[in-house]
Enzyme design. Structure first.
Site, PDB file in Angstrom:
ATOM      1  N   VAL A 301       0.833  -1.200   0.000  1.00 34.22           N
ATOM      2  CA  VAL A 301       0.000   0.000   0.000  1.00 34.22           C
ATOM      3  C   VAL A 301       0.866   1.247   0.000  1.00 34.22           C
ATOM      4  CG1 VAL A 301      -1.932   1.164   1.128  1.00 34.22           C
ATOM      5  CG2 VAL A 301      -1.631  -1.290   1.428  1.00 34.22           C
ATOM      6  N   ASP A 302       0.590   2.140  -0.929  1.00 35.56           N
ATOM      7  CA  ASP A 302       1.228   3.451  -0.920  1.00 35.56           C
ATOM      8  C   ASP A 302       0.697   4.230   0.284  1.00 35.56           C
ATOM      9  OD1 ASP A 302       2.781   5.587  -1.932  1.00 35.56           O
ATOM     10  OD2 ASP A 302       0.986   6.488  -2.792  1.00 35.56           O
ATOM     11  N   LYS A 303       1.535   5.102   0.865  1.00 38.11           N
ATOM     12  CA  LYS A 303       1.118   5.819   2.069  1.00 38.11           C
ATOM     13  C   LYS A 303       0.276   7.052   1.755  1.00 38.11           C
ATOM     14  CE  LYS A 303       3.863   8.666   4.235  1.00 38.11           C
ATOM     15  NZ  LYS A 303       3.044   9.908   4.284  1.00 38.11           N
TER      16      LYS A 303
END
Length: 637
Positions: A301-303
């Site tokens: 997951v990208d932040k």
């Protein structure tokens, strides 16, 4: 029309069978033969059409059995086999249409007319008469006919057909709206952008159509299997007839060995699963991706913008000089920042305005690259930024503490002396903890991958409880992470914004796009497109995929068990042709009904507790542990 005709044929055949039972002699036999012919000719046509494209179909097995029964003068068996097969097909079509209801609902949702303003007068027109730039008037209770931008008005829009959301979304000037949604309150004037086939709804319909027709690997295997299985059954029945000299036994084997339930078990489950997902605002690319999603055991997951809100907000206002109040410190900082174009300046100004403070423009300001800004506010020199802008060296313990919390902290100075500290941070999304927790409950490993600073990433990870943190990454580094996880034997889903994460999204087994309603490209290209900007829809999508695959397996088991039981019954002499066809068609319907259970709504979302609670009050020092998106050095700008 074709559907009604098939039902009429079945009804006529059934009435002829009943009439045959009520009569005797040759008339009874003639009526039974007529019952077989009435439905049998349609089955024969279907079998011949399949043979023309070199396919030995189930229809051919039934016709051979029915014609053989006629030659054996077993009129009842011939009529029963054809009638039951035709009845099963009619019921099968009816139930399959119900599994496709989500798609038909979307098609029905497509608007056909619109009220457009011509010389400021409302005129009713067909959708095809609109052009981009037209101003469309939408009143309370009306359907929004186009994708567009609100130019005036305010109202609540039911976007369930697009995002699956049951709560109306508030729309005002510059808001985005979608064709096929409904205005539940207010009046809107909308500038048309996407019309007809160019609308988001049309793209969703095309995507769901393609997805429901897309074949899973298991389905492809079964179809190849049936290509050999069906002719194999005919050869086996022929051999049994030659060896036993029992033609009726051979014909019965043809009937009971029909792989109908086996062939239908996969596509009906896929159609139902993808249809249910679409109803809930989750677009899955097709059967193959549905199967793969069920196996996902790692999510990257990208932040920024995915786990966090993606927009810095004011989190802290600390007073260092007791002669100033927190409101005065914040007002000075906000007024100085009115001359700045730095992304953090907007967060400070917005934070002051949210607290009801008056933020007037300054007459003079000078940005200092990498340090902050110097401004004249009401005759005094005000600085916002690092300690290097101050003449008097401050105690930087509090700055370091805020930086360690993952915030970007800045001194507010007056005439060279620090009077306060303001801090901003990119706060964690209110629904992110629930999403991460739901993924963990399904045994999915969550890896956060971000280009942000290590300390920032670790603060977010600590609050969310993700399994692993990878920080200070370039786009190609995220690609390497996905490859590394796949090398460990994991099935990987990647959630990103589709721009800088494109290489990793392409490499992942499943690429996921969030908030895809406003992104036609994401709808077309993502393996899973979450129409609403809600992270919990991801574990829901994976859960639905797992349920669908389980349903497929159950249905395959039922189909194989039915054939095995019937075969044993034939060998023991207890199963006739008509009983075999009855049980066969019953198994087909059972398989379809089980698949239809996937259509039940299972998405239950609640508003996360304490929405906005992660944004600290201006006076609450240290409140909220959201992650900063600023530079590694909190004071540097």
């Amino acid at each position: 029309m074709k559907k009604m005709k098939s039902w009429r044929v079945v009804i006529v055949s059934g009435l002829l069978i009943v009439a045959s039972w009520l009569t005797q002699g040759r008339l009874s036999d003639a009526l039974m033969i007529a019952a077989a012919v009435v439905v049998g000719w349609q089955i024969a046509v279907s079998a011949i059409q399949a043979l023309r494209i070199k396919v030995i179909s189930i229809d051919l097995l039934v016709m051979v059995a029915a014609i053989g029964a006629l030659f054996l003068q077993n009129w009842w068996e011939s009529a029963a086999v054809t009638f039951l097969f035709a009845l099963g097909k009619a019921l099968e079509r009816a139930t399959l249409n119900k599994t496709r209801k989500a798609l038909s609902d979307l098609v029905d949702a497509a608007p056909e007319t619109a009220t457009v303003l011509r010389d400021d007068e409302p005129v009713q027109v067909e959708i095809w008469e609109l052009v981009p730039g037209d101003i469309v008037l939408v009143r309370n209770g009306e359907q929004i006919p186009v994708d567009g931008r609100v130019v005036s008005g305010r109202g609540g829009v039911d976007e369930a057909t697009i995002t699956g959301e049951s709560v109306p979304a508030e729309k005002a000037e510059d808001s985005e709206v979608f064709a096929g949604t409904w205005l539940r309150s207010g009046v809107l004037r909308v500038e048309a952008v996407g019309i007809g086939a160019d609308s988001t709804l049309a793209k969703i319909i095309r995507r769901v159509e393609d997805a429901q027709d897309d074949k899973a690997k298991t389905q492809t295997f079964l179809e190849k299997f049936s290509q050999w299985y069906t002719p194999g059954v005919m050869v086996a029945a022929l051999l049994v007839g030659l060896i036993t000299r029992n033609t009726e036994l051979a014909l019965t084997l043809l009937v009971i060995a029909c792989p109908g339930a086996l062939v239908i078990s996969i596509p009906v489950s896929i159609v139902a699963g993808i249809g249910r997902a679409a109803k809930d605002g989750v677009l899955i690319k097709g059967g193959e991706y549905l199967e793969t999603s069920a196996k996902v055991d790692a999510v990257v997951v990208d932040k920024t913008g995915t786990l966090t809100n993606g927009t810095p907000v004011l989190t802290n206002v600390d007073v260092l000089d007791p002669s100033y109040s927190a409101e005065q410190v914040l007002t000075l900082a906000a007024r100085a920042e009115t001359a700045s174009e730095h992304p953090l300046a907007e967060a400070i100004i917005r934070g002051a305005e949210d607290r009801g403070l008056q933020v007037d423009m300054v007459d003079y300001a000078e940005p200092v690259t990498g340090k902050g800004i110097l401004a004249e506010v009401d005759g005094v020199s005000v600085t916002v930024g690092s300690a290097e802008l101050l003449e008097v060296a401050p105690d930087n313990a509090r700055i370091l503490e805020l930086n360690e919390q993952g915030k970007t902290a800045m001194y507010v100075g007056v005439n060279g002396a620090a009077v306060g500290i303001v801090a901003v941070a990119d706060t964690i999304r209110a629904d992110a903890p629930a999403a991460v927790d739901a993924l963990h409950k399904r045994g999915v490993k969550v890896i956060m991958a971000t280009g942000d600073a290590e300390r920032v990433a670790r603060n977010v990870a600590a609050e969310l409880g993700v399994d692993e943190v990878r920080a200070e990454l370039l786009p190609e580094d995220k690609l390497d992470i996905v490859k590394e996880l796949q090398g460990q034997g994991l099935t990987v889903a990647m959630v990103g914004d589709g721009v800088n994460d494109t290489p990793a999204l392409a490499q992942a087994d499943i690429g996921v796009a969030m908030g895809a309603a406003g992104s036609p490209a994401a709808i077309e290209t993502a393996d899973i497109a979450l129409m609403a900007d809600k992270l919990p829809r991801l574990p829901y999508a994976l859960s639905l995929a797992q349920r669908t695959v389980r349903t497929m397996k159950v249905n395959i088991g039922i189909a194989l068990f039915t054939v095995a039981v019937l075969l044993a019954g034939v060998l023991l002499g207890d199963v006739t042709m008509s009983i075999g066809m009855l049980v066969h068609e019953a198994s087909v319907l059972i398989v379809i009904v089980i698949a239809m259970l996937l259509l039940r709504p299972t998405l239950h979302e609640e508003e996360p507790a304490g929405v906005g609670a992660r944004v600290a009050d201006a006076e609450a020092a240290g409140a909220g542990a959201g992650a900063a998106s600023g530079a590694a050095s909190g004071a540097a700008r």
